[in-house]
Design a protein around this motif. Structure first.
Motif, PDB file in Angstrom:
ATOM      1  N   PHE A 311       0.815  -1.212   0.000  1.00  0.00           N
ATOM      2  CA  PHE A 311       0.000   0.000   0.000  1.00  0.00           C
ATOM      3  C   PHE A 311       0.854   1.270   0.000  1.00  0.00           C
ATOM      4  O   PHE A 311       0.337   2.378  -0.082  1.00  0.00           O
ATOM      5  N   ILE A 313       2.820   2.413   2.468  1.00  0.00           N
ATOM      6  CA  ILE A 313       3.081   3.031   3.768  1.00  0.00           C
ATOM      7  C   ILE A 313       4.593   3.095   3.965  1.00  0.00           C
ATOM      8  O   ILE A 313       5.128   4.064   4.485  1.00  0.00           O
ATOM      9  N   PRO A 333       0.445   6.221   0.314  1.00  0.00           N
ATOM     10  CA  PRO A 333      -0.957   5.816   0.359  1.00  0.00           C
ATOM     11  C   PRO A 333      -1.780   6.515  -0.728  1.00  0.00           C
ATOM     12  O   PRO A 333      -2.582   5.879  -1.389  1.00  0.00           O
ATOM     13  N   GLU A 350      -5.136   3.521  15.968  1.00  0.00           N
ATOM     14  CA  GLU A 350      -3.982   4.346  15.623  1.00  0.00           C
ATOM     15  C   GLU A 350      -3.975   4.758  14.154  1.00  0.00           C
ATOM     16  O   GLU A 350      -3.571   5.858  13.809  1.00  0.00           O
ATOM     17  N   ALA A 351      -4.398   3.829  13.301  1.00  0.00           N
ATOM     18  CA  ALA A 351      -4.235   4.087  11.866  1.00  0.00           C
ATOM     19  C   ALA A 351      -5.550   4.061  11.109  1.00  0.00           C
ATOM     20  O   ALA A 351      -5.571   4.230   9.906  1.00  0.00           O
ATOM     21  N   GLY A 352      -6.637   3.863  11.811  1.00  0.00           N
ATOM     22  CA  GLY A 352      -7.908   3.722  11.120  1.00  0.00           C
ATOM     23  C   GLY A 352      -8.836   4.902  11.321  1.00  0.00           C
ATOM     24  O   GLY A 352      -8.836   5.843  10.537  1.00  0.00           O
ATOM     25  N   ILE A 354     -10.810   8.241  12.634  1.00  0.00           N
ATOM     26  CA  ILE A 354     -10.468   9.580  13.086  1.00  0.00           C
ATOM     27  C   ILE A 354     -11.574   9.983  14.051  1.00  0.00           C
ATOM     28  O   ILE A 354     -12.668  10.369  13.658  1.00  0.00           O
ATOM     29  N   TRP A 420     -13.015   2.431   2.519  1.00  0.00           N
ATOM     30  CA  TRP A 420     -12.224   1.883   1.419  1.00  0.00           C
ATOM     31  C   TRP A 420     -13.091   1.374   0.292  1.00  0.00           C
ATOM     32  O   TRP A 420     -12.728   1.479  -0.866  1.00  0.00           O
TER      33      TRP A 420
ATOM     34  N   THR B 228      -6.681  15.572  14.359  1.00  0.00           N
ATOM     35  CA  THR B 228      -7.213  14.552  15.266  1.00  0.00           C
ATOM     36  C   THR B 228      -6.315  13.335  15.290  1.00  0.00           C
ATOM     37  O   THR B 228      -5.988  12.800  16.349  1.00  0.00           O
ATOM     38  N   ASN B 229      -5.927  12.850  14.126  1.00  0.00           N
ATOM     39  CA  ASN B 229      -5.126  11.630  14.073  1.00  0.00           C
ATOM     40  C   ASN B 229      -4.305  11.637  12.783  1.00  0.00           C
ATOM     41  O   ASN B 229      -4.786  11.254  11.723  1.00  0.00           O
ATOM     42  N   ARG B 231      -1.766   9.877  11.840  1.00  0.00           N
ATOM     43  CA  ARG B 231      -1.410   8.594  11.255  1.00  0.00           C
ATOM     44  C   ARG B 231      -2.578   8.015  10.447  1.00  0.00           C
ATOM     45  O   ARG B 231      -2.397   7.558   9.325  1.00  0.00           O
ATOM     46  N   SER B 232      -3.759   8.074  11.042  1.00  0.00           N
ATOM     47  CA  SER B 232      -4.930   7.592  10.307  1.00  0.00           C
ATOM     48  C   SER B 232      -5.122   8.393   9.029  1.00  0.00           C
ATOM     49  O   SER B 232      -5.494   7.849   7.989  1.00  0.00           O
ATOM     50  N   SER B 233      -4.863   9.707   9.100  1.00  0.00           N
ATOM     51  CA  SER B 233      -5.022  10.555   7.925  1.00  0.00           C
ATOM     52  C   SER B 233      -4.050  10.134   6.836  1.00  0.00           C
ATOM     53  O   SER B 233      -4.401  10.074   5.665  1.00  0.00           O
ATOM     54  N   PHE B 234      -2.811   9.835   7.246  1.00  0.00           N
ATOM     55  CA  PHE B 234      -1.789   9.381   6.304  1.00  0.00           C
ATOM     56  C   PHE B 234      -2.232   8.089   5.625  1.00  0.00           C
ATOM     57  O   PHE B 234      -2.142   7.944   4.410  1.00  0.00           O
ATOM     58  N   PHE B 235      -2.767   7.170   6.414  1.00  0.00           N
ATOM     59  CA  PHE B 235      -3.244   5.902   5.862  1.00  0.00           C
ATOM     60  C   PHE B 235      -4.403   6.129   4.895  1.00  0.00           C
ATOM     61  O   PHE B 235      -4.651   5.317   4.024  1.00  0.00           O
ATOM     62  N   SER B 236      -5.146   7.223   5.095  1.00  0.00           N
ATOM     63  CA  SER B 236      -6.285   7.493   4.219  1.00  0.00           C
ATOM     64  C   SER B 236      -5.885   8.294   2.996  1.00  0.00           C
ATOM     65  O   SER B 236      -6.743   8.707   2.220  1.00  0.00           O
TER      66      SER B 236
END
Lengths: 506, 359
Positions: A311, A313, A333, A350-352, A354, A420, B228-229, B231-236
């Motif tokens: 992906f 990252i 990404p 952490e990564a999902g 917001i 997604w 807010t987040n 890391r999540s934003s980066f993943f999105s």
């Protein structure tokens, strides 16, 4: 019932976090002078159990007995007073202070209102030598010593604080090499000989067998069992961790056999020797349109790392990646979304999600990121999308305008899945998509994956539950120690998969 | 039953971002209603409105402008300490463009007579304003580059310009404090259009601009998402760097306008004193407006109300005769109250107590 041999008895421990049942009815007991390993996949409840014992969290129900007496551990400080000490995964010491200062900080011997340095250094040195059999210059800065020594110092500090009778080591070996680990084990054996009870949390099964007397297995917040290390084979242990009984026959669902027909010859994703030094050994991977590729492997085997490399990252430093025949040059990404790749990450918090944004905003986020700043979806389009996926995935929320933080874990997971799906991906990578959600929702997600495959999309399905991987995947790739071990397709023998995951014949 | 219904509605109202700043403003004005007779009197002179309320809004316009930009920066999880210094730089640029002769040691008499002429400007006003805003925007861009691409902590990164900025402002004017005589320039801070001060229109324009920029595009959502987040934003797929760069750049632009207003108010460019400590007022206004210092959800309007709250305190204190030197202390007390009001621990504490009372 309380046996004098047990230092710790935890009974019917139950703990729920918003949206997640972290522990339910877990029993755990620790004998004097034993090394007791706790194993389980992510989210099994290992750390929650330890946190309850060390007073970081309070159990919702259940009792803790120390030496047969019921206690309520109020705080980490209280736990220390009770003789329970913890050394955490990341060493939390002060690297710029001396070894002696690190061990004695807060309890320095005093003289004339100041610190009695000489006495402190002597005591620290003596303590390291006596208890851990290591002889080092304690006046040097901690940072000058290798990680293994730092780990020892952390243990020494834990022991010094409370003359601990119970020592908890949370993933102590994750940053140690083989020799250093051996050194640590020596210390552990010495302490065990002195009657210290040690709880050892790790995901390295070799080490579990090397050092522990007993093993407790947790899965999804429930106790699978506590076993004598000599009584349980490695294969059995893995089966217990991932929830698959050896005798149980695999039932391939009808849908999957049906969907196999839809697999096309065109490769959507081709990876050749793709790898990143220190993260993932080079591997080959091919994914066809309409195919579901399962990735099986234990925690830390590299399954998440593969997802991250595919992906964008992380950028690979070897090999090539082709998407729909074109060599990928930009790894990010955003670029991946543009190529029609989507990743539902493993770590939801952490990564999902917001937290502060609404369900609607969370759902449209990735699609909007792909559209850029200025081609903003109209309010109407946003609500249409959100409502469609709320319906499709059965997301339980009062409205699309609810803050996503107020949803349960399972529903948050569905929101991310919706995010997604909204990008209409060709390749969907799902990393532990069903963790912490109820059985019904799990089945829904598995079905969804197969129906996406029928539409000609491909899927990479990563899960710590072998059950699931078997049920949904057409082909299974097995990982161990951050390297690809083998691949299975067609009729898969789960026994062989587990052997490949464990890396040894049983 | 009816009680629970009431508390439900009450909850909905209190959840609105505007609620707390408006309550704070209301409390201060209530105090004025009781303690200061005639505080709310508004008179008309030459068709324009005058009075304490107008004064509050007018005097708050500098901080309001800063607060608009600061809101975006804080929402990304950052902070910009350099806005006061950017104001000083802007004032210097504007002043020197209108009257570069102040730098000369000796001037021929035919030029000397222009020096205090209210109709004289070296560059036309539109160039003065445009150039000033470009310089201020570049200052913001610099901050953004340091924070987003240089990965320097926002406090440290903007501290650089906060300190260096006043030096730069002095270099531009060669250390001279320039008086501005050009009359049309004074209109920016002191003029009136259709019953209201011109600076209020400026605040309104910048507010609408910022609102369109953030709420009519995806930028606002991305800012909140990154704050807010990250890391999540980066993943999105959200480019955190570009979002941050934009926020700091826009903040610099706002500080530029604030610099124009402030220097036009005092008809001077003063590198030492212009905009001193204004960054703190701007941050305070944003905090009163309910945007968390850790980033996330923001409301531009609430931040402007926050700026009014600060100015209302000042004006009210003067009205009841509190001496200027005691003002800071009183402000501090108000800040403590506000911060307590927003603190989660205090809210939980209050909730616990009320729950205990019900039980």
């Amino acid at each position: 019932m309380s046996d004098a041999d047990y230092v710790v008895e935890m009974e019917r421990i139950t703990k729920a976090f918003p949206g997640v049942q972290a522990l339910s009815n877990v029993h755990f007991s620790l004998r004097r002078g034993e090394i007791h390993a706790i194993v389980g996949e992510n989210g099994a409840g290992k750390s929650t159990l330890v946190k309850i014992l060390t007073g970081v969290e309070k159990q919702d129900a259940g009792t803790i007995r120390l030496d047969g007496k019921v206690v309520m551990v109020r705080s980490p400080l209280h736990a220390q007073e009770l003789g329970i000490s913890t050394v955490y995964q990341e060493i939390n010491l002060c690297p710029n202070l001396s070894v002696a200062e690190n061990i004695m900080i807060g309890r320095e011997p005093k003289r004339l209102g100041g610190i009695h340095w000489k006495a402190m250094n002597a005591h620290a040195r003596e303590f390291l030598l006596q208890r851990l059999s290591i002889d080092i210059d304690v006046t040097q800065k901690l940072a000058t010593y290798p990680v293994a020594i730092q780990q020892m110092v952390a243990i020494a500090r834990a022991l010094e604080i409370s003359s601990a009778r119970i020592l908890i080591l949370d993933e102590p070996t994750s940053s140690l090499d083989v020799n250093e680990t051996a050194q640590l084990f020596q210390v552990m054996r010495k302490l065990k000989g002195e009657g210290v009870a040690i709880i050892f949390i790790t995901h390295f099964l070799d080490q579990v067998y090397e050092i522990s007397d007993r093993i407790t297995v947790l899965r999804n917040g429930t106790l699978v069992g506590t076993f004598e290390a000599s009584d349980i084979s490695r294969l059995e242990l893995i089966a217990k961790m991932i929830g698959r009984s050896l005798t149980e026959l695999d039932e391939m669902s009808g849908i999957k056999l049906e969907s196999r027909k839809h697999i096309k010859d065109t490769a959507l994703v081709q990876a050749e020797d793709l790898g990143l030094t220190g993260v993932m050994e080079p591997f080959d991977l091919e994914l066809h349109a309409g195919e579901v590729l399962g990735i099986a492997g234990l925690l830390g085997s590299g399954r998440t790392e593969i997802a991250h490399l595919l992906f964008g990252i992380e950028k690979p430093d070897s090999g090539t990646l082709k998407m729909a025949g074109a060599v990928v040059e930009h790894f990010s990404p955003l670029a991946s979304i543009g190529r029609g790749v989507a990743l539902c990450p493993e770590d939801r918090k952490e990564a999902g999600i917001i937290d502060d944004l609404t369900v609607r905003e969370n759902i449209i986020l990735a699609l909007q990121a792909n559209r850029g700043w200025f081609r903003y979806l109209s309010t109407q389009q946003q609500y249409e999308l959100a409502d469609r996926y709320i319906k499709l995935l059965n997301i339980a929320t009062p409205s699309a305008d609810q803050s996503v933080k107020n949803l349960s874990g399972g529903n948050q997971q569905k929101v991310i899945l919706a995010r997604w799906l909204a990008t209409n991906p060709q390749v969907l990578i799902l990393d532990e998509p069903t963790r912490g959600i109820d059985v019904g929702a799990k089945a829904e997600i598995q079905k969804l994956v197969l129906s996406l495959a029928e539409e000609g999309k491909s899927c990479v399905f990563i899960s710590s539950e072998l059950d699931e991987v078997l049920r949904t995947s057409h082909r299974i790739m097995v990982l161990r120690d951050r390297a690809k071990v083998t691949e299975f397709s067609g009729e898969v023998d789960q026994q062989r998969i587990m052997q490949a995951m464990a890396g040894s014949e049983v | 039953m009816s009680k629970s219904k009431f508390s439900f509605n009450f909850r909905k109202i209190t959840e609105s971002r505007l609620f707390f700043p408006l309550v704070a403003l209301g409390l201060i004005l209530l105090f004025d209603l009781i303690a200061v007779p005639g505080f709310f009197r508004i008179s008309t002179r030459e068709g324009n409105l005058y009075g304490n309320l107008i004064d509050i809004a007018r005097n708050a316009s500098t901080v309001s402008l800063l607060a608009i930009g600061m809101t975006l920066v804080i929402a990304t999880g950052g902070v910009d300490l350099s806005v006061g210094a950017i104001m000083a730089i802007s004032a210097s640029v504007a002043a020197i463009l209108m009257n570069p002769y102040v730098l000369a040691t000796e001037l021929p008499p035919h030029i000397m007579k222009f020096m205090s002429d209210p109709n004289f400007t070296y560059q036309p006003l539109w160039i003065v304003i445009l150039a000033t805003l470009i310089v201020a925007t570049i200052c913001g861009l610099w901050n953004g580059l340091l924070v987003a691409y240089g990965k320097i902590q926002c406090m440290v990164a903007t501290l650089i310009l906060m300190i260096a900025g006043r030096g730069i402002a002095q270099l531009i004017t060669n250390g001279v404090r320039i008086q501005i005589f050009y009359e049309p320039y004074a209109f920016i801070g002191q003029g009136w259009i259709i019953i209201l001060p011109f600076s209020l229109y400026l605040v309104a324009i910048v507010f609408v601009l910022a609102w369109l920029l953030t709420r009519r595009t995806a930028i606002g959502m991305f800012i909140e998402s990154v704050g807010t987040n990250a890391r999540s934003s980066f993943f999105s797929g959200i480019d955190e760097k570009r979002v941050k760069l934009l926020a700091y750049t826009f903040c610099g632009f706002c500080a530029g306008i604030a610099g124009l207003v402030a220097s036009s108010n005092i008809k001077t460019s003063d590198a030492f004193n212009l905009g001193v400590a204004k960054e703190l007022d701007a941050i305070l206004a944003v905090v009163i407006g309910g945007t968390m210092m850790s980033g996330g959800r923001f409301s531009l309007l609430a931040s402007i109300v926050g700026a009014w709250v600060i100015q209302a305190i000042t004006t009210s204190m003067y009205a009841v005769g509190v001496p200027a030197f005691a003002l800071q202390a009183i402000k501090a007390v108000v800040v403590i109250l506000v911060v307590l009001l927003y603190s989660e621990q205090v809210r939980n504490f209050v909730q616990k107590i009320s729950a205990r009372k019900e039980a």
